[in-house]
Design an enzyme around this catalytic site. Structure first.
Site, PDB file in Angstrom:
ATOM      1  N   GLU A 116       0.831  -1.201   0.035  1.00  0.00           N
ATOM      2  CA  GLU A 116      -0.332   0.090   0.147  1.00  0.00           C
ATOM      3  C   GLU A 116       0.918   1.406  -0.478  1.00  0.00           C
ATOM      4  O   GLU A 116       0.648   2.240  -0.493  1.00  0.00           O
ATOM      5  CB  GLU A 116      -0.850  -0.249   1.222  1.00  0.00           C
ATOM      6  N   THR A 168      -5.688   8.629  -4.735  1.00  0.00           N
ATOM      7  CA  THR A 168      -6.225   7.944  -3.146  1.00  0.00           C
ATOM      8  C   THR A 168      -5.250   9.192  -2.410  1.00  0.00           C
ATOM      9  O   THR A 168      -5.525  10.015  -1.567  1.00  0.00           O
ATOM     10  CB  THR A 168      -5.602   7.126  -2.355  1.00  0.00           C
TER      11      THR A 168
END
Lengths: 311, 311
Positions: free
Chosen positions: A132, A185
């Site tokens: 991530e 994001t």
């Protein structure tokens, strides 16, 4: 020992409205698939990626699946091993549904399968968090932990990492709609204020505690009442077309609660059954079509398994 | 119909470390007693207060017990009723143990008993909150709700008021030590910063969710790990003599977790049994005596009943 494996890992809904960075759950669809093979040629090679419209890096040091596979091999003392990877994206990128997480988790589950499950799924979480970090600049766990463990997951603490699997009503369904607009994001995070009023934080943790209680008590109404977010949603919802109209449509169609999935632009509703979830996705897609926005929709129970071997 | 009643209402530990303003639990001791009698003379009179060393107002409009009794009578349409009240303080004022709450709740339970329990204990919470506003300038519910309902209580929301009774391990005990130094609730609140970092708030609500999960799961270890407060305790602990030493003594004596009760200066530890709790109060009182601070100590199970009729 297996020579090759094909793995599916699920999409995930992080935050679950009030639980920013600490709550998430997995769904049965969509998700990503990874095919992994042992080879005689040392090193990790990324053979191909499908379904990404060319958006993901093919450089094995930059792609999360291959980069994290390398870290796994180093960890188990097999940096010399030969691995071939195919990544088949079966879900939209940048959708707020844990796309990078699904790929990384499928890859990790695959390589762990090929190397005799030396780690538990829970032990794979820190590796997936590094994926991530590579993919979106921030090593959060609220997608990868539910993707690896299935179900509803609480990240009680990041330092040290402390992950709690939560119970949930067995009929709980998610209705997910992804309006095809771009919300990276990184940008979505940067919009959020770094300081908040303590009184608003108190409101938020009252709701987080209420949501967790509702999950333990199988209390749909309490779950729904707790699904409010006064800190992050007001900012993030700006990027989502007609967010408040979508919410109203979902709620009047029988949703328990409604909100943004992860950093958006996907939205989701929780429901007591698949029928209600289907009614909601139809209503929301119909509205989005009327304002000229394409969308994808998914209806699923809460995923109970995490990643699975397909082949 | 009863003509008089004597009621005990329990002290309470608000916040429970991470759950500022949203969590609290009741203990079996200490607590306050109220004697209430119906009379022929209309109006609410406060006959006497004992145990307060003259610190509480005898003016029936300013004392929380009589002022809230009046509001109760107006609410049930009996503003003409005649009531005599005695308040017997059996616990320290300004201790962080919900002293005003214990008095108000004892009074409310008494008057509700005299008027045929027209309201449920849950319905009495908003009245008791008005008592808190009168006593300390802020109508919080994290003392009065557990005092009225017993057990562990979550205030999910203040607006609208939404109170959830939480389960807890049946052997859970509290060790409470009150160092006799003054920390008025108003000042203790004013010291707290009004803005906090979102990342710290995330840490806090991870712990709130962890504590609630631990209570549902009977998981002492999870309860303990979750009992950290990075937002409020660092400020409030400054007012408590040798706070970090007291914490270390409690933890090395077997506490599950340790923190400030309400706004302090009382501190408390949770334990798995009475023996450990007694050992902790002895250690803490011994240390406080060595630094010339008088203290009171209480050991109790988590209270399971709320207020009770004594006579």
């Amino acid at each position: 020992m297996r020579k090759s494996v094909k793995v599916f890992a699920p999409a995930t809904v992080a935050n679950v409205v009030c639980g920013f960075d600490v709550l998430g759950f997995a769904v049965n669809e969509p998700g990503d698939e990874v095919i992994m093979r042992l080879t005689d040629k040392p090193g990790v090679s990324l053979l191909k990626i499908t379904g990404d419209e060319g958006r993901l890096p093919l450089n094995p040091d930059k792609n999360t699946v291959s980069a994290i596979a390398k870290q796994y091999l180093e960890h188990i003392g097999r940096p010399d091993a030969g691995i071939e990877i195919e990544l088949h994206k079966k879900m939209p990128i940048g959708s707020g549904l844990g796309s990078s997480s699904a790929s990384t988790v499928a890859g990790l589950f695959a390589i762990n399968t090929l190397f005799d499950n030396q780690l538990t799924n829970r032990e794979l979480v820190p590796f997936a968090m590094k994926g991530e970090e590579l993919a979106c600049g921030y090593g959060h766990a609220d997608n990868v932990a539910p993707a690896l463990l299935g179900g509803f997951v609480l990240i009680r603490s990041y330092s040290p990492l402390d992950i709690i699997s939560l119970p949930f009503p067995q009929d709980l369904h998610a209705a997910i709609v992804y309006p095809e607009v771009d919300v990276p994001t990184k940008d979505a995070r940067q919009m959020i204020r770094s300081k908040v009023y303590l009184k608003d934080a108190v409101t938020q943790w009252g709701n987080v505690a209420g949501l967790v209680s509702g999950l333990f008590m199988n209390d749909y109404d309490l779950i729904g009442r707790s699904m409010t977010d006064i800190l992050v949603e007001p900012t993030r919802s700006i990027l989502i077309p007609d967010f408040e109209i979508l919410r109203a449509l979902a709620m009047e169609s029988g949703a328990i609660g409604f909100g943004i999935s992860g950093s958006g632009p996907s939205v989701f509703a929780l429901t007591k059954d698949a029928e209600t979830a289907n009614r909601i996705t139809q209503k929301l897609q119909h509205h989005l079509k009327n304002i000229a926005i394409n969308s994808l929709a998914f209806v699923s129970e809460v995923n109970k398994k995490g990643p699975v071997i397909l082949d």
